[in-house]
Design a protein around this motif. Structure first.
Motif, PDB file in Angstrom:
ATOM      1  N   CYS A 155      93.068 109.289  -6.850  1.00  0.00           N
ATOM      2  CA  CYS A 155      93.721 109.483  -7.174  1.00  0.00           C
ATOM      3  C   CYS A 155      94.132 107.744  -7.588  1.00  0.00           C
ATOM      4  O   CYS A 155      92.790 107.388  -6.390  1.00  0.00           O
ATOM      5  CB  CYS A 155      95.079 110.112  -5.511  1.00  0.00           C
ATOM      6  N   GLU A 156      95.694 107.656  -7.242  1.00  0.00           N
ATOM      7  CA  GLU A 156      95.574 105.989  -7.617  1.00  0.00           C
ATOM      8  C   GLU A 156      95.816 105.556  -5.963  1.00  0.00           C
ATOM      9  O   GLU A 156      96.766 106.191  -5.398  1.00  0.00           O
ATOM     10  CB  GLU A 156      96.300 105.454  -8.326  1.00  0.00           C
ATOM     11  N   VAL A 157      95.092 103.929  -5.974  1.00  0.00           N
ATOM     12  CA  VAL A 157      95.364 103.517  -4.373  1.00  0.00           C
ATOM     13  C   VAL A 157      96.519 101.774  -5.682  1.00  0.00           C
ATOM     14  O   VAL A 157      95.913 101.194  -6.063  1.00  0.00           O
ATOM     15  CB  VAL A 157      94.136 102.666  -3.937  1.00  0.00           C
ATOM     16  N   LEU A 158      97.554 101.790  -4.888  1.00  0.00           N
ATOM     17  CA  LEU A 158      98.303 100.968  -4.964  1.00  0.00           C
ATOM     18  C   LEU A 158      98.207  99.633  -4.053  1.00  0.00           C
ATOM     19  O   LEU A 158      98.067  99.302  -2.957  1.00  0.00           O
ATOM     20  CB  LEU A 158     100.005 101.203  -5.351  1.00  0.00           C
ATOM     21  N   ALA A 159      98.300  98.370  -4.713  1.00  0.00           N
ATOM     22  CA  ALA A 159      97.870  96.959  -4.282  1.00  0.00           C
ATOM     23  C   ALA A 159      99.135  97.079  -2.298  1.00  0.00           C
ATOM     24  O   ALA A 159      98.826  96.942  -1.480  1.00  0.00           O
ATOM     25  CB  ALA A 159      98.444  95.848  -4.130  1.00  0.00           C
ATOM     26  N   SER A 160     100.356  97.802  -2.543  1.00  0.00           N
ATOM     27  CA  SER A 160     101.150  97.719  -2.374  1.00  0.00           C
ATOM     28  C   SER A 160     100.889  99.168  -0.844  1.00  0.00           C
ATOM     29  O   SER A 160     101.522  99.224   0.220  1.00  0.00           O
ATOM     30  CB  SER A 160     102.688  97.780  -2.623  1.00  0.00           C
ATOM     31  N   ASP A 161      99.993 100.160  -0.982  1.00  0.00           N
ATOM     32  CA  ASP A 161      99.474 101.571  -0.848  1.00  0.00           C
ATOM     33  C   ASP A 161      98.620 100.514   1.178  1.00  0.00           C
ATOM     34  O   ASP A 161      98.495  99.782   1.391  1.00  0.00           O
ATOM     35  CB  ASP A 161      98.520 101.997  -1.093  1.00  0.00           C
ATOM     36  N   THR A 162      99.653 101.376   2.090  1.00  0.00           N
ATOM     37  CA  THR A 162      99.625 101.283   2.810  1.00  0.00           C
ATOM     38  C   THR A 162      98.087 102.848   3.496  1.00  0.00           C
ATOM     39  O   THR A 162      98.132 103.291   2.557  1.00  0.00           O
ATOM     40  CB  THR A 162     100.105 101.397   5.171  1.00  0.00           C
ATOM     41  N   ALA A 163      97.520 102.702   4.867  1.00  0.00           N
ATOM     42  CA  ALA A 163      96.023 104.179   5.493  1.00  0.00           C
ATOM     43  C   ALA A 163      97.516 105.218   5.354  1.00  0.00           C
ATOM     44  O   ALA A 163      97.208 105.665   4.852  1.00  0.00           O
ATOM     45  CB  ALA A 163      95.704 103.962   6.245  1.00  0.00           C
ATOM     46  N   LEU A 164      98.625 104.722   5.496  1.00  0.00           N
ATOM     47  CA  LEU A 164      99.089 105.836   5.317  1.00  0.00           C
ATOM     48  C   LEU A 164      99.887 106.980   4.144  1.00  0.00           C
ATOM     49  O   LEU A 164      99.971 107.620   3.669  1.00  0.00           O
ATOM     50  CB  LEU A 164     100.935 105.913   6.531  1.00  0.00           C
ATOM     51  N   ASP A 165      99.862 105.721   3.351  1.00  0.00           N
ATOM     52  CA  ASP A 165     100.449 106.010   2.159  1.00  0.00           C
ATOM     53  C   ASP A 165      99.069 106.443   0.918  1.00  0.00           C
ATOM     54  O   ASP A 165      99.345 107.783   0.375  1.00  0.00           O
ATOM     55  CB  ASP A 165     100.533 105.018   0.898  1.00  0.00           C
ATOM     56  N   VAL A 166      97.565 106.078   1.558  1.00  0.00           N
ATOM     57  CA  VAL A 166      96.386 106.438   1.115  1.00  0.00           C
ATOM     58  C   VAL A 166      96.720 108.171   1.892  1.00  0.00           C
ATOM     59  O   VAL A 166      96.085 109.197   1.407  1.00  0.00           O
ATOM     60  CB  VAL A 166      94.994 105.495   0.957  1.00  0.00           C
ATOM     61  N   ALA A 167      96.622 108.354   3.091  1.00  0.00           N
ATOM     62  CA  ALA A 167      96.073 109.411   3.924  1.00  0.00           C
ATOM     63  C   ALA A 167      96.949 110.733   3.449  1.00  0.00           C
ATOM     64  O   ALA A 167      97.158 111.928   2.666  1.00  0.00           O
ATOM     65  CB  ALA A 167      97.140 109.416   4.853  1.00  0.00           C
ATOM     66  N   GLU A 168      98.585 110.228   2.947  1.00  0.00           N
ATOM     67  CA  GLU A 168      99.308 111.103   1.773  1.00  0.00           C
ATOM     68  C   GLU A 168      99.081 111.384   0.344  1.00  0.00           C
ATOM     69  O   GLU A 168      99.151 112.844   0.163  1.00  0.00           O
ATOM     70  CB  GLU A 168     101.054 110.756   2.013  1.00  0.00           C
ATOM     71  N   LYS A 169      98.429 110.519   0.264  1.00  0.00           N
ATOM     72  CA  LYS A 169      98.203 111.100  -1.648  1.00  0.00           C
ATOM     73  C   LYS A 169      96.589 111.918  -1.121  1.00  0.00           C
ATOM     74  O   LYS A 169      96.437 113.533  -1.156  1.00  0.00           O
ATOM     75  CB  LYS A 169      98.108 109.747  -2.550  1.00  0.00           C
ATOM     76  N   ILE A 170      95.995 111.893   0.375  1.00  0.00           N
ATOM     77  CA  ILE A 170      94.749 112.397  -0.172  1.00  0.00           C
ATOM     78  C   ILE A 170      94.851 113.829   0.490  1.00  0.00           C
ATOM     79  O   ILE A 170      94.168 114.802  -0.029  1.00  0.00           O
ATOM     80  CB  ILE A 170      93.905 112.257   1.410  1.00  0.00           C
TER      81      ILE A 170
END
Length: 187
Positions: A155-170
């Motif tokens: 999945c893509e990680v955006l420059a604006s993503d927080t660790a919580l955003d990444v956790a949700e994508k994962i």
């Protein structure tokens, strides 16, 4: 019918997803969940889903054959680590060769190893300004996160993503892919 045993340490969302996936199938079922945390939410989930669940301590896993004997009596076709945080003992790996798998919340070999789990992984992904991450489903060997890779999803990680955003994508990737890969391995 193929038999699956899950090891989990925490909330058990992956365990619940796997249990629900196999509940109405005739090819496999989750017969038991084992946890090293007597307060893990996975125990509540198993109770609601009517799946056997047991907690154990470090001694039962590593110093005695208690957990090994439970597994031998269950005769699982596959042992699935779903958020299980302890290193898996070699004696169990030897008793069930190529039958223990894990899901890791990053694209191994990046962000793997001792201490790299959950939010620690997502925080590292963000701190390292990664542009993509994902999940890795792999066989378990005697080293943390070094077993042969079975499957990866990105999945893509955006420059604006927080660790919580990444956790949700994962989490979304795990929910989508993990049951399908487990099913494929059982067949």
């Amino acid at each position: 019918m193929k038999r699956v045993v899950i090891f989990a340490s925490g909330s058990g969302s992956n365990a619940e997803n796997l249990i629900r996936f196999f509940q109405n199938r005739d090819n496999a079922s989750v017969i038991q969940v084992l946890t090293n945390n007597p307060h893990a939410k996975v125990l509540e989930r198993c109770k609601k889903l009517k799946v056997s669940a047991l907690s154990f301590n470090k001694t039962a896993l590593t110093d005695t054959d208690d957990v090994l004997n439970i597994l031998k009596s269950n005769q699982p076709d596959l042992i699935v680590l779903a958020g299980f945080l302890w290193k898996f003992p070699e004696k169990i790996l030897k008793a069930f060769p190529n039958r223990v798998i894990n899901v890791h919340p990053a694209l191994l070999p990046k962000f793997g190893g001792k201490g790299m789990y959950g939010m620690h992984v997502h925080e590292s992904v963000v701190a390292n300004k990664e542009t993509e991450t994902g999940i890795t489903i792999h066989y378990v060997n005697e080293h943390y996160d070094e077993g042969a890779i079975i499957f990866q999803a990105k999945c893509e990680v955006l420059a604006s993503d927080t660790a919580l955003d990444v956790a949700e994508k994962i989490h979304k990737l795990e929910m989508e892919h993990f049951p399908l890969i487990v099913d494929k391995l059982l067949n």
